[in-house]
Design an enzyme around this catalytic site. Structure first.
Site, mmCIF file in Angstrom:
data_model
loop_
_atom_site.group_PDB
_atom_site.id
_atom_site.type_symbol
_atom_site.label_atom_id
_atom_site.label_comp_id
_atom_site.label_asym_id
_atom_site.label_seq_id
_atom_site.Cartn_x
_atom_site.Cartn_y
_atom_site.Cartn_z
ATOM 1 N N ASP A 108 0.845 -1.192 0.000
ATOM 2 C CA ASP A 108 0.000 0.000 0.000
ATOM 3 C C ASP A 108 0.885 1.248 0.000
ATOM 4 O O ASP A 108 2.035 1.198 0.435
ATOM 5 C CB ASP A 108 -0.889 0.033 1.248
ATOM 6 C CG ASP A 108 -1.835 -1.153 1.298
ATOM 7 O OD1 ASP A 108 -2.097 -1.746 0.236
ATOM 8 O OD2 ASP A 108 -2.306 -1.481 2.407
HETATM 9 N N1 URA Z 1 -1.294 -5.914 3.957
HETATM 10 C C1 URA Z 1 -1.775 -4.649 3.926
HETATM 11 O O1 URA Z 1 -2.815 -4.356 4.493
HETATM 12 N N2 URA Z 1 -1.074 -3.746 3.238
HETATM 13 C C2 URA Z 1 0.097 -3.997 2.611
HETATM 14 O O2 URA Z 1 0.709 -3.101 2.023
HETATM 15 C C3 URA Z 1 0.585 -5.313 2.666
HETATM 16 C C4 URA Z 1 -0.128 -6.250 3.346
#
Ligand code: URA
Length: 236
Positions: A103
């Site tokens: 993310d």
């Molecule tokens: N899980 C999440 O919620 N975000 C990420 O970036 C990776 C795993």
């Protein structure tokens, strides 16, 4: 492969730079100057020196990057900066892409490569590549919720998560979680499922790779030969 093609693929010289270097004796193949850059070589066997420097053949590039906040794991984005923009311009000529997604506000280990086949294998759900994240949560995680998260919870779209592992720090509001899958916002949605909230997320390992602690946010390095071997052999 032609010498000039080899040198341009390795990001060393353009075709015209190669032919000019060859004419001046700047290209040496197995100890003998080669005046013609269109000559064919075997990049895996022949020793090529370009302007006094040995050029070793690398079929693919593998880069470990410590992703900072605010960057998206994509090759391009109309709005936000991408992780590829953290690499120097000379890497633009390779078809590099991030292997998997983090993310925008997730930090840490990102593998960037131009090996599509390997990325496909590492990201395929049937390979169960382990990914470990250091996290902080808004509330301490009760033992009951830890057991639930490890066993598998139902996400907001009905998906049942696969078994995970959680190692808690003292105080139970931070720790490390290891997953063998990677659904969209998975860890955040898993904690939402037990009425908690992720406030910090950093990937610290991906398959056989561990984030190099000497890389600051936004810094990167190529994988060592040993890391490359471990990656290429992983779950084969
Ligand atoms: N899980 C999440 O919620 N975000 C990420 O970036 C990776 C795993």
């Amino acid at each position: 492969m032609r010498i000039d093609k080899f040198l341009s693929t390795m990001g060393i010289a353009t075709r015209s730079e190669s032919s000019s270097a060859a004419r001046k004796g700047g290209i040496v193949v197995n100890g003998t100057p080669c005046r013609d850059a269109s000559k064919h070589i075997d990049p895996e066997k022949d020793v090529i020196i370009y302007c006094g420097r040995e050029v070793t053949y690398k079929k693919y590039r593998y880069i470990m990057l410590n992703k900072p906040d605010g960057y998206v794991s994509a090759t391009e984005d109309g709005k936000d900066p991408t992780v590829l923009e953290l690499l120097p311009a000379e890497y633009r000529k390779f078809n590099l892409f991030p292997c998997g997604r983090l993310d925008k506000n997730t930090l840490g280990l990102m593998l960037i490569t131009d090996n599509g086949e390997l990325a496909h294998r590492l990201l395929s759900p049937k390979h169960h590549v382990k990914k470990t994240y250091a996290y902080k949560s808004k509330f301490p995680l009760s033992e009951e919720d830890r057991i639930l998260l490890e066993a598998g919870v139902t996400l907001d779209d009905g998906y049942e998560t696969k078994p995970a592992q959680i190692e808690l720090d003292e105080g139970r509001a931070s720790g490390r979680i290891t997953l063998i899958e990677g659904k969209y916002h998975q860890i955040k949605r898993m904690f939402d499922a037990v009425k908690n909230k992720i406030t910090y997320l950093e990937r610290i390992s991906f398959g056989p790779l561990t984030l190099d602690a000497s890389l600051k946010r936004g810094e990167w390095r190529e994988l060592t030969d040993e890391e490359t071997r471990a990656l290429e052999e992983y779950e084969k």
